[in-house]
Design an enzyme around this catalytic site. Structure first.
Site, mmCIF file in Angstrom:
data_model
loop_
_atom_site.group_PDB
_atom_site.id
_atom_site.type_symbol
_atom_site.label_atom_id
_atom_site.label_comp_id
_atom_site.label_asym_id
_atom_site.label_seq_id
_atom_site.Cartn_x
_atom_site.Cartn_y
_atom_site.Cartn_z
ATOM 1 N N ASP A 313 3.399 8.748 0.017
ATOM 2 C CA ASP A 313 3.363 8.278 -1.371
ATOM 3 C C ASP A 313 3.970 9.360 -2.254
ATOM 4 O O ASP A 313 3.623 10.543 -2.134
ATOM 5 C CB ASP A 313 1.928 7.977 -1.803
ATOM 6 C CG ASP A 313 1.878 7.243 -3.142
ATOM 7 O OD1 ASP A 313 1.675 6.026 -3.134
ATOM 8 O OD2 ASP A 313 2.056 7.895 -4.193
ATOM 9 N N ASP A 365 3.902 -0.797 1.059
ATOM 10 C CA ASP A 365 3.122 -1.217 -0.115
ATOM 11 C C ASP A 365 3.666 -0.569 -1.380
ATOM 12 O O ASP A 365 2.935 0.074 -2.137
ATOM 13 C CB ASP A 365 1.649 -0.843 0.106
ATOM 14 C CG ASP A 365 0.721 -1.501 -0.908
ATOM 15 O OD1 ASP A 365 1.152 -2.475 -1.555
ATOM 16 O OD2 ASP A 365 -0.419 -1.033 -1.063
#
Length: 504
Positions: A313, A365
Site C-alpha cells: 500500500d 483492492d
C-alpha cells in the site's frame, strides 16, 4: 537606510513572494483534487489560471507610478490575507457546490494577479539602485529558488505535518510578517506609515486567530460536509483520511470518497477475497495490492493454508492508522499485526515490476480510477507486470467499480484485463453503502475452472461459494464499444469521470 541592506531586504522579499505564491497554488490544487477528484485536471486548470492571472497582474503593474514602496507593502498584505485564508474559505463553502468552483478560481486568480503585480513593482523600486542586468538575474534567481523550496516542502513536510488549512494560514502569516517588517523598518520611506502598520498588524492577527482555531474550523466544515460525527482526521502526503461515526456505523473517507462502512464492508471484502481464495489450487503465498485498511487481509487470514501475505500500500499513514487505532483494529481483527503479514509501503506499479517473488493468489483492492495516478494501476502495462509475478495456476481478484453506476468504466477494466489474462470472469454483488459493486476474476491458465471449489470456510456472513450467481448481469449494467485502458490514453479515467460526474 543603508543601500545594500535595502536592496537585499527587497530581494529577500522576492524569495518569500515566490515561496508563498507557489504554496497557495499547491494548496488550491490539492484541496480541489481532495474535494472534486481528478487531480490532474484540477492541478492543470489551477496552474493555468494562476499563470494567466500573474500575467494580468504584471500587465497592470505599469499603471502604478507613485508610492511604489507603499503599493508593494499593501500588495504583500493582500497576498497574505487572500492566499492565507483561501483554504478556510473553500472548506467552509464546499457544501454550496454551485459557488465552490467559482470561488476556487476567483481566489486563485486574485492571488496570481497580486503575485504578478509584486515582481514588476519591486523591479521598478530597485531599477535605480541596481544595474538592469544584475536586477533581472537577482530577482529571478530568488524567485525560482523560492519556487523550488516550496515545491519540495509542500508534499514532504507541510501537508503531512500541518495539513492544507494550516499550511496556507502559516504562509499567509509569513507574507504579512514581511509586510510588517517593511512597514516598521522602512517607515521613513513610506507614506501614511501608521495606517500601513495597522493594516499589516491587523491582517497578521486575523491569520493568527484563524491558525489557532483552524482545527475547529476544519472539524466544523467537515462535519457539515459529511453530515456525521467526525472521530478521526489525518492528512498524509497522499490523501486526507476522515473517519466518521453515525449511530452504530463507522465510515472511512479518503479525499472525500467513501471507502467503506462498518455496517456492510464484510459484503464487499468477502466478495473480493473468497472467490479467488476458494478457487485457487494453492493459497500459500498471497499478495494484496492496496487494501491498507487490513480488511482484505482479515479475510485471507481465515484460510489456514496461507503461509505468507504481502500487503503493498502506497500510504504509510493509512497502514499505521489501521495498525494502531483501536476503533479500526476491531474491524480488521488486528490483521496487520499478524506474523504472516509483511507490509510494504510503496507504489504498487513500481514494486510489482521489481518484485522477484511469485504469488498463488493476488487481491487487488485499489481505489477507483478517479485520476491518472490511479488509472495507471488499471492499465494493460500494469496487468502485464502482474501476470509475470504469479504462479501458473494463480488466480487474481480485482475490484472494478460499479457496473450499474459506471458500466463503461467497469467493462473497460474487464476488457483491459482480457488483453493480458486468458481467463477472465466479471461478477458483482450488492453492497448497501455503494449499490451494485463489481469485481473481476482472472487466471493465468485458460483451463482454470471458476466454478470448481477447492476449499471452503464456514464463518462467512455473506458469500455462499455459489460464484455463478454473481456473474449474471442485467441489461442496464452492460456497455458496448469499450476501449482498452493503456498508459498512453488513460481512457478509463475519462469514462470514470463522465459516469460518476453525472451522479455527483
Amino acid at each position: 537606510m543603508d543601500k545594500i541592506k535595502f536592496e537585499y531586504l527587497l530581494l529577500f522579499s522576492v524569495f518569500i513572494i515566490a515561496t508563498c505564491g507557489l504554496v497557495y497554488e499547491l494548496v488550491a490544487g490539492a484541496l480541489a483534487s481532495y474535494l472534486l477528484g481528478d487531480s490532474v485536471k484540477q492541478f492543470s486548470f489551477i496552474i493555468g489560471v494562476y499563470l494567466f492571472s500573474m500575467g494580468i497582474g504584471s500587465y497592470f503593474s505599469k499603471f502604478f507610478n507613485k508610492n511604489l514602496l507603499n503599493v508593494f507593502v499593501e500588495v504583500e498584505i493582500l497576498v497574505g490575507l487572500i492566499g492565507g485564508l483561501s483554504s478556510v474559505i473553500l472548506f467552509l463553502i464546499f457544501n454550496i457546490a454551485s459557488f465552490f468552483q467559482f470561488t476556487l478560481y476567483l481566489l486563485v486568480f486574485l492571488t496570481g494577479c497580486l503575485v504578478g503585480l509584486e515582481i514588476p513593482i519591486l523591479m521598478n523600486i530597485l531599477k535605480g539602485r541596481i544595474g538592469f542586468k544584475d536586477l533581472v538575474s537577482n530577482v529571478f534567481t530568488f524567485d525560482y529558488i523560492g519556487a523550488l523550496i516550496a515545491s519540495i516542502l509542500f508534499p514532504l513536510i507541510l501537508v503531512p505535518k500541518l495539513g492544507l488549512m494550516k499550511t496556507s494560514l502559516f504562509f499567509g502569516m509569513i507574507n504579512v510578517s514581511i509586510a510588517i517588517f517593511l512597514a516598521f523598518h522602512l517607515k521613513r520611506e513610506l507614506k501614511n506609515v501608521i495606517i500601513l502598520q495597522i493594516k499589516a498588524v491587523s491582517s497578521f492577527v486575523i491569520l493568527l486567530v484563524a491558525f489557532i482555531f483552524s482545527e475547529k474550523i476544519l472539524s466544523f466544515s467537515e462535519e457539515k460536509m459529511y453530515g456525521e460525527t467526525i472521530v478521526y482526521t489525518h492528512s498524509t502526503s497522499y490523501q486526507r483520511i476522515v473517519l466518521t461515526h453515525n449511530h452504530n456505523e463507522y465510515r472511512l473517507y479518503l479525499n472525500n470518497n467513501l471507502q467503506f462502512s462498518s455496517a456492510d464492508e464484510y459484503r464487499y471484502h468477502e466478495a473480493l477475497v473468497h472467490p479467488a481464495m476458494s478457487l485457487a489450487s494453492n493459497v500459500e503465498n498471497v499478495l494484496i495490492l492496496g487494501g491498507g485498511d487490513g480488511l482484505a487481509v482479515r479475510e485471507v487470514l481465515k484460510y489456514r493454508d496461507v503461509k505468507n501475505i504481502t500487503l503493498v500500500d502506497l500510504d504509510e499513514g493509512m497502514t499505521k492508522l489501521f495498525k494502531n487505532n483501536s476503533l479500526l483494529t476491531k474491524l480488521n481483527l488486528n490483521s496487520l499485526w499478524n506474523e504472516k503479514v509483511k507490509i510494504i509501503n510503496s507504489d504498487a506499479y513500481i514494486w510489482i515490476k521489481n518484485c522477484d517473488k511469485k504469488f498463488d493468489v493476488v487481491i487487488v483492492d485499489f481505489p477507483d480510477p478517479s485520476n491518472y495516478s490511479l488509472g495507471k494501476l488499471y492499465s494493460v502495462g500494469f496487468y502485464k507486470a502482474l501476470y509475470n509475478k504469479i504462479t501458473p495456476e494463480a488466480i487474481v481478484a480485482i475490484q472494478t467499480t460499479s457496473p450499474y453506476f459506471a458500466p463503461r468504466s467497469f467493462w473497460c477494466i474487464a476488457e483491459t484485463i482480457k488483453q493480458v489474462f486468458p481467463k477472465v470472469e466479471a461478477y458483482h454483488v450488492y453492497v448497501p453503502s455503494f449499490g451494485e459493486w463489481g469485481f473481476t476474476l482472472s487466471a493465468k491458465s485458460s483451463k482454470t475452472d471458476f466454478h470448481k471449489i477447492q476449499r471452503k470456510i464456514s464463518n462467512l456472513r455473506f458469500y455462499t461459494y455459489n460464484f455463478y450467481d454473481f456473474t449474471l448481469f442485467t441489461k442496464d449494467m452492460l456497455a458496448k464499444d469499450i476501449e482498452v485502458n493503456r498508459l498512453d490514453n488513460q481512457v478509463l479515467v475519462r469514462y470514470f469521470d463522465e459516469e460518476w460526474g453525472k451522479i455527483q
